[in-house]
Design a protein around this motif. Structure first.
Motif, mmCIF file in Angstrom:
data_model
loop_
_atom_site.group_PDB
_atom_site.id
_atom_site.type_symbol
_atom_site.label_atom_id
_atom_site.label_comp_id
_atom_site.label_asym_id
_atom_site.label_seq_id
_atom_site.Cartn_x
_atom_site.Cartn_y
_atom_site.Cartn_z
ATOM 1 N N TRP A 9 10.744 10.968 -20.110
ATOM 2 C CA TRP A 9 9.457 10.435 -20.580
ATOM 3 C C TRP A 9 9.262 10.705 -22.063
ATOM 4 O O TRP A 9 8.743 9.868 -22.793
ATOM 5 C CB TRP A 9 8.307 10.990 -19.748
ATOM 6 C CG TRP A 9 8.527 10.804 -18.286
ATOM 7 C CD1 TRP A 9 8.474 11.753 -17.315
ATOM 8 C CD2 TRP A 9 8.871 9.578 -17.605
ATOM 9 N NE1 TRP A 9 8.778 11.199 -16.087
ATOM 10 C CE2 TRP A 9 9.018 9.878 -16.237
ATOM 11 C CE3 TRP A 9 9.087 8.269 -18.022
ATOM 12 C CZ2 TRP A 9 9.361 8.913 -15.291
ATOM 13 C CZ3 TRP A 9 9.432 7.308 -17.082
ATOM 14 C CH2 TRP A 9 9.554 7.629 -15.739
ATOM 15 N N LYS A 10 9.692 11.881 -22.537
ATOM 16 C CA LYS A 10 9.574 12.176 -23.959
ATOM 17 C C LYS A 10 10.453 11.236 -24.784
ATOM 18 O O LYS A 10 10.019 10.695 -25.794
ATOM 19 C CB LYS A 10 9.951 13.635 -24.239
ATOM 20 C CG LYS A 10 9.798 13.984 -25.709
ATOM 21 C CD LYS A 10 10.113 15.409 -26.012
ATOM 22 C CE LYS A 10 9.948 15.781 -27.459
ATOM 23 N NZ LYS A 10 10.073 14.774 -28.461
ATOM 24 N N ILE A 13 8.909 7.791 -24.953
ATOM 25 C CA ILE A 13 7.800 7.783 -25.914
ATOM 26 C C ILE A 13 8.336 7.751 -27.341
ATOM 27 O O ILE A 13 7.848 6.995 -28.184
ATOM 28 C CB ILE A 13 6.875 9.000 -25.694
ATOM 29 C CG1 ILE A 13 6.096 8.829 -24.390
ATOM 30 C CG2 ILE A 13 5.933 9.196 -26.878
ATOM 31 C CD1 ILE A 13 5.375 10.086 -23.927
ATOM 32 N N ASP A 14 9.370 8.565 -27.587
ATOM 33 C CA ASP A 14 9.968 8.588 -28.928
ATOM 34 C C ASP A 14 10.520 7.224 -29.320
ATOM 35 O O ASP A 14 10.577 6.887 -30.506
ATOM 36 C CB ASP A 14 11.083 9.635 -29.005
ATOM 37 C CG ASP A 14 10.565 11.066 -28.948
ATOM 38 O OD1 ASP A 14 9.344 11.276 -29.112
ATOM 39 O OD2 ASP A 14 11.394 11.977 -28.722
ATOM 40 N N LYS A 15 10.938 6.438 -28.341
ATOM 41 C CA LYS A 15 11.478 5.097 -28.597
ATOM 42 C C LYS A 15 10.401 4.016 -28.424
ATOM 43 O O LYS A 15 10.708 2.829 -28.359
ATOM 44 C CB LYS A 15 12.666 4.828 -27.682
ATOM 45 C CG LYS A 15 13.852 5.733 -28.023
ATOM 46 C CD LYS A 15 15.068 5.382 -27.222
ATOM 47 C CE LYS A 15 16.230 6.283 -27.592
ATOM 48 N NZ LYS A 15 17.125 5.657 -28.544
ATOM 49 N N ASN A 16 9.143 4.441 -28.342
ATOM 50 C CA ASN A 16 7.988 3.542 -28.232
ATOM 51 C C ASN A 16 8.067 2.637 -27.003
ATOM 52 O O ASN A 16 7.738 1.443 -27.082
ATOM 53 C CB ASN A 16 7.823 2.701 -29.502
ATOM 54 C CG ASN A 16 7.485 3.551 -30.696
ATOM 55 O OD1 ASN A 16 6.615 4.419 -30.622
ATOM 56 N ND2 ASN A 16 8.170 3.337 -31.800
ATOM 57 N N LEU A 17 8.487 3.201 -25.879
ATOM 58 C CA LEU A 17 8.545 2.456 -24.623
ATOM 59 C C LEU A 17 7.584 3.062 -23.619
ATOM 60 O O LEU A 17 7.579 4.274 -23.424
ATOM 61 C CB LEU A 17 9.958 2.517 -24.024
ATOM 62 C CG LEU A 17 11.089 1.850 -24.785
ATOM 63 C CD1 LEU A 17 12.418 2.193 -24.137
ATOM 64 C CD2 LEU A 17 10.886 0.348 -24.811
ATOM 65 N N ASN A 18 6.786 2.213 -22.978
ATOM 66 C CA ASN A 18 5.999 2.707 -21.857
ATOM 67 C C ASN A 18 6.864 2.571 -20.599
ATOM 68 O O ASN A 18 7.983 2.069 -20.651
ATOM 69 C CB ASN A 18 4.653 1.985 -21.742
ATOM 70 C CG ASN A 18 4.787 0.508 -21.449
ATOM 71 O OD1 ASN A 18 5.685 0.059 -20.743
ATOM 72 N ND2 ASN A 18 3.869 -0.281 -22.011
ATOM 73 N N GLN A 21 8.015 -1.030 -19.779
ATOM 74 C CA GLN A 21 9.051 -1.489 -20.703
ATOM 75 C C GLN A 21 10.388 -0.816 -20.408
ATOM 76 O O GLN A 21 11.433 -1.461 -20.456
ATOM 77 C CB GLN A 21 8.629 -1.204 -22.149
ATOM 78 C CG GLN A 21 7.454 -2.042 -22.601
ATOM 79 C CD GLN A 21 6.863 -1.546 -23.904
ATOM 80 O OE1 GLN A 21 6.794 -0.337 -24.155
ATOM 81 N NE2 GLN A 21 6.422 -2.484 -24.745
#
Length: 73
Positions: A9-10, A13-18, A21
């Motif tokens: 999950w981190k 988030i770092d790759k701007n994916l929810n 996505q």
């Protein structure tokens, strides 16, 4: 020992994916995504797809922790 996907999950988030996505770009099912969200086991094939989509190694998305060290959902 319990499976923990907090690293996944981190990284997402770092790759701007929810989560939606991530599901779509990795080609995994909603059921697999639900299992991941609950820190449950999933197939190695699903983990491989996620690693390919995120361009990472399996150790970057999964870890094992002693029971009680994670928040089981």
């Amino acid at each position: 020992m319990s499976i923990c996907y907090d690293k996944l999950w981190k990284l997402a988030i770092d790759k701007n994916l929810n989560k939606t996505q991530l599901r779509d770009c990795a080609g995994i099912t909603s059921a697999t995504l639900a299992r991941l969200s609950k820190n449950q086991g999933v197939s190695l094939e699903a983990l491989e797809r996620i690693c390919i989509a995120l361009e990472c190694n399996i150790g970057e998305i999964i870890e094992f922790k002693k029971r009680g060290e994670i928040n089981e959902k």
